[in-house]
Scaffold this active site. Sequence first.
Site, PDB file in Angstrom:
ATOM      1  N   GLU A  76       0.390  -1.180  -0.060  1.00  0.00           N
ATOM      2  CA  GLU A  76      -0.022  -0.345  -0.026  1.00  0.00           C
ATOM      3  C   GLU A  76       0.521   1.189   0.093  1.00  0.00           C
ATOM      4  O   GLU A  76       0.615   2.533   0.675  1.00  0.00           O
ATOM      5  CB  GLU A  76      -1.114  -0.485   1.101  1.00  0.00           C
ATOM      6  N   CYS A 133      -3.315  -4.043   4.147  1.00  0.00           N
ATOM      7  CA  CYS A 133      -2.191  -4.346   4.653  1.00  0.00           C
ATOM      8  C   CYS A 133      -2.473  -5.690   4.754  1.00  0.00           C
ATOM      9  O   CYS A 133      -2.191  -7.556   5.117  1.00  0.00           O
ATOM     10  CB  CYS A 133      -2.129  -4.520   6.937  1.00  0.00           C
ATOM     11  N   HIS A 144      -1.840 -10.662  11.848  1.00  0.00           N
ATOM     12  CA  HIS A 144      -1.141  -8.437  11.162  1.00  0.00           C
ATOM     13  C   HIS A 144      -1.054  -8.380  12.279  1.00  0.00           C
ATOM     14  O   HIS A 144      -1.621  -8.344  13.381  1.00  0.00           O
ATOM     15  CB  HIS A 144      -2.194  -8.108  10.727  1.00  0.00           C
TER      16      HIS A 144
HETATM   17  P1  HMG Z   1      -3.385   6.136  21.514  1.00  0.00           P
HETATM   18  O1  HMG Z   1      -4.665   6.353  21.465  1.00  0.00           O
HETATM   19  O2  HMG Z   1      -1.951   6.775  21.686  1.00  0.00           O
HETATM   20  O3  HMG Z   1      -2.978   5.011  22.847  1.00  0.00           O
HETATM   21  O4  HMG Z   1      -2.744   5.421  20.544  1.00  0.00           O
HETATM   22  P2  HMG Z   1      -3.279   4.286  24.246  1.00  0.00           P
HETATM   23  O5  HMG Z   1      -3.833   5.518  25.262  1.00  0.00           O
HETATM   24  O6  HMG Z   1      -5.137   3.846  23.487  1.00  0.00           O
HETATM   25  O7  HMG Z   1      -3.091   3.559  25.379  1.00  0.00           O
HETATM   26  C1  HMG Z   1      -1.731   2.436  24.068  1.00  0.00           C
HETATM   27  C2  HMG Z   1      -1.642   1.373  24.996  1.00  0.00           C
HETATM   28  O8  HMG Z   1      -1.123   1.389  25.926  1.00  0.00           O
HETATM   29  C3  HMG Z   1      -3.516   1.339  25.545  1.00  0.00           C
HETATM   30  O9  HMG Z   1      -2.948  -0.227  26.484  1.00  0.00           O
HETATM   31  C4  HMG Z   1      -2.467   1.512  27.208  1.00  0.00           C
HETATM   32  O10 HMG Z   1      -3.698   1.189  28.186  1.00  0.00           O
HETATM   33  C5  HMG Z   1      -1.602   1.759  27.351  1.00  0.00           C
HETATM   34  P3  HMG Z   1      -4.771  -1.291  25.839  1.00  0.00           P
HETATM   35  O11 HMG Z   1      -5.695  -0.323  27.192  1.00  0.00           O
HETATM   36  O12 HMG Z   1      -5.222  -0.468  24.607  1.00  0.00           O
HETATM   37  O13 HMG Z   1      -5.077  -3.093  26.449  1.00  0.00           O
HETATM   38  N1  HMG Z   1      -1.021   3.079  28.384  1.00  0.00           N
HETATM   39  C6  HMG Z   1       0.705   2.199  29.045  1.00  0.00           C
HETATM   40  N2  HMG Z   1       0.647   1.747  29.508  1.00  0.00           N
HETATM   41  C7  HMG Z   1       1.647   1.363  29.968  1.00  0.00           C
HETATM   42  N3  HMG Z   1       2.448   2.016  30.913  1.00  0.00           N
HETATM   43  C8  HMG Z   1       1.984   3.108  29.823  1.00  0.00           C
HETATM   44  C9  HMG Z   1       0.426   3.836  29.487  1.00  0.00           C
HETATM   45  N4  HMG Z   1       0.376   4.349  28.804  1.00  0.00           N
HETATM   46  C10 HMG Z   1      -0.551   3.973  27.952  1.00  0.00           C
HETATM   47  N5  HMG Z   1       2.321   4.571  30.963  1.00  0.00           N
HETATM   48  C11 HMG Z   1      -2.576   4.019  18.943  1.00  0.00           C
HETATM   49  C12 HMG Z   1      -3.184   4.092  20.374  1.00  0.00           C
HETATM   50  C13 HMG Z   1      -3.694   2.360  18.383  1.00  0.00           C
HETATM   51  C14 HMG Z   1      -4.686   3.874  18.628  1.00  0.00           C
HETATM   52  C15 HMG Z   1      -2.381   4.848  17.493  1.00  0.00           C
HETATM   53  O14 HMG Z   1      -0.856   4.214  18.098  1.00  0.00           O
HETATM   54  C16 HMG Z   1      -2.502   4.342  16.095  1.00  0.00           C
HETATM   55  O15 HMG Z   1      -3.751   5.585  16.189  1.00  0.00           O
HETATM   56  N6  HMG Z   1      -1.889   3.860  15.338  1.00  0.00           N
HETATM   57  C17 HMG Z   1      -2.570   3.612  14.014  1.00  0.00           C
HETATM   58  C18 HMG Z   1      -3.655   3.022  13.898  1.00  0.00           C
HETATM   59  C19 HMG Z   1      -3.112   1.551  13.999  1.00  0.00           C
HETATM   60  O16 HMG Z   1      -2.464   0.850  14.590  1.00  0.00           O
HETATM   61  N7  HMG Z   1      -4.488   0.343  14.552  1.00  0.00           N
HETATM   62  C20 HMG Z   1      -4.649  -0.866  14.967  1.00  0.00           C
HETATM   63  C21 HMG Z   1      -5.595  -2.015  14.237  1.00  0.00           C
HETATM   64  S1  HMG Z   1      -5.351  -1.554  12.280  1.00  0.00           S
HETATM   65  C22 HMG Z   1      -4.521  -2.475  11.585  1.00  0.00           C
HETATM   66  O17 HMG Z   1      -3.876  -2.728  12.321  1.00  0.00           O
HETATM   67  C23 HMG Z   1      -4.074  -1.624  10.022  1.00  0.00           C
HETATM   68  C24 HMG Z   1      -3.339  -0.982   9.800  1.00  0.00           C
HETATM   69  O18 HMG Z   1      -1.823  -2.120   9.658  1.00  0.00           O
HETATM   70  C25 HMG Z   1      -3.411  -0.656   8.197  1.00  0.00           C
HETATM   71  C26 HMG Z   1      -3.368  -1.137   7.558  1.00  0.00           C
HETATM   72  O19 HMG Z   1      -4.023  -2.418   7.550  1.00  0.00           O
HETATM   73  O20 HMG Z   1      -3.040  -0.841   6.235  1.00  0.00           O
HETATM   74  C27 HMG Z   1      -2.815   0.183  10.783  1.00  0.00           C
END
Ligand code: HMG
Length: 394
Positions: A80, A112, A234
């Site tokens: 992509e 992906c 993935h």
């Molecule tokens: P965010 O909103 O800043 O993070 O971004 P958060 O607040 O949700 O925290 C993430 C995790 O860290 C959470 O864990 C927190 O609790 C933990 P969870 O509750 O979910 O188990 N956390 C901590 N842990 C330890 N110590 C701390 C601490 N603070 C927080 N101090 C988000 C997270 C993934 C949303 C962001 O990185 C993002 O937008 N990423 C891009 C999108 C993505 O990867 N999505 C995944 C599914 S979609 C997919 O896989 C397709 C893709 O590859 C694209 C394609 O298909 O082409 C993306």
Amino acid sequence: MTRIGIDDIAFYTSNFYLDLHILAEKRNTDHDKYASGIGIEKIGIPAPDEDIITMGANAAIQILEQCDRHKIDTLLFATESSVDQSKSAAVFVHRLLDLPSECRTVELKQACYSSTAAVQIACALVARNPEKSVLVISSDIARYDLESAGEATQGCGAVAMLIKADPRILSIEPGSGCYSADTWDFWRPNYCSNPKVDGKFSIINYIRTAKECWKNLAKNTGVDFNSIYRFCYHLPFSTMGLKAHIKLGKEMSAGKTQQELEAQVLPSTVCCRQIGNCYSASAYIALCSLLDNEQDLAGKNVAIFGYGSGCAGEFYYGVVSDSYQKMLRTDHNKKLLSAREAIDFSTYLEFYQASDTKKYQDGNYTTPAVTPGMFRFSGIRNHARMYDRCADDL
Ligand code: HMG
């Protein structure tokens, strides 16, 4: 019935990485959020003279040095991060790898997921002609806006797989479970260099798709969750695969503990922690990670979940071949990751800005020579992309 599947697999990533301790400090974020919360320690950053073509060629050359390239009648390139709206990445790599002119070449896209579609299409082509093999290359650069939530989940990498009859690594079982729906969780309009992301929804959508795909796989093949030894997901970040698997396992496994479920996925996440997201290549770099980090998989069932935002997903499984260990590149893979060069924050920003394509618009540009990889993107001449092969040995 002829067994068809993955006969050889190799991966590649940039020689440069950003340690997320540096990003945590610059973005005023607790490093544990990256290391434990999303499960990434380092992100691969492409040099200005690297792209999906050079990474894909660097992955595939490892396989081509050990197989009969004249039997490859199709090259499927999943990505992509396309470099051209018309010409497929497969055509560029076809020349760099010196594949036969009779070979079919095409590029596939669905975020992906496209690598998994490519594997399934490859199996179908081999079923039509079991004497031939298909080379699948999946290569991507995961990029997000600076200072966005996705920034720590960037990365880059490529994987190459040889799909053929009587495979020496994984025999893929014929049935699978698919799920498609029109969703807006992650997408990149043609006028944007970075994706638009609804991060929280993307996680919900990923998990829902995994569950629907598993249910369809079970309905189509009758497979029992408990008959699968290890799972490769993935991995946009390593805890995504774990989170989805635990949710799925609690519904489907009839009593496996959280620890048992984690053990089914953890060996496949080792590379993701060191590279970050590689979009379409991630699920199959996870497979490399499993093969390199698990003791004895011979005869065991391994399931693979491919997911692409937007969205499309597929679950399927295969049986690991008895002599698979002879095909592994474990030492090479470990060295590839450990020998990389750490970059500082200003170099990260410099490499990040280097992918801006405005500088190509007058049709000529020479890239600085930075990558130590075998293939490099040397620039643009009269709007045509130029590539060099820099060394003869791996
Ligand atoms: P965010 O909103 O800043 O993070 O971004 P958060 O607040 O949700 O925290 C993430 C995790 O860290 C959470 O864990 C927190 O609790 C933990 P969870 O509750 O979910 O188990 N956390 C901590 N842990 C330890 N110590 C701390 C601490 N603070 C927080 N101090 C988000 C997270 C993934 C949303 C962001 O990185 C993002 O937008 N990423 C891009 C999108 C993505 O990867 N999505 C995944 C599914 S979609 C997919 O896989 C397709 C893709 O590859 C694209 C394609 O298909 O082409 C993306």
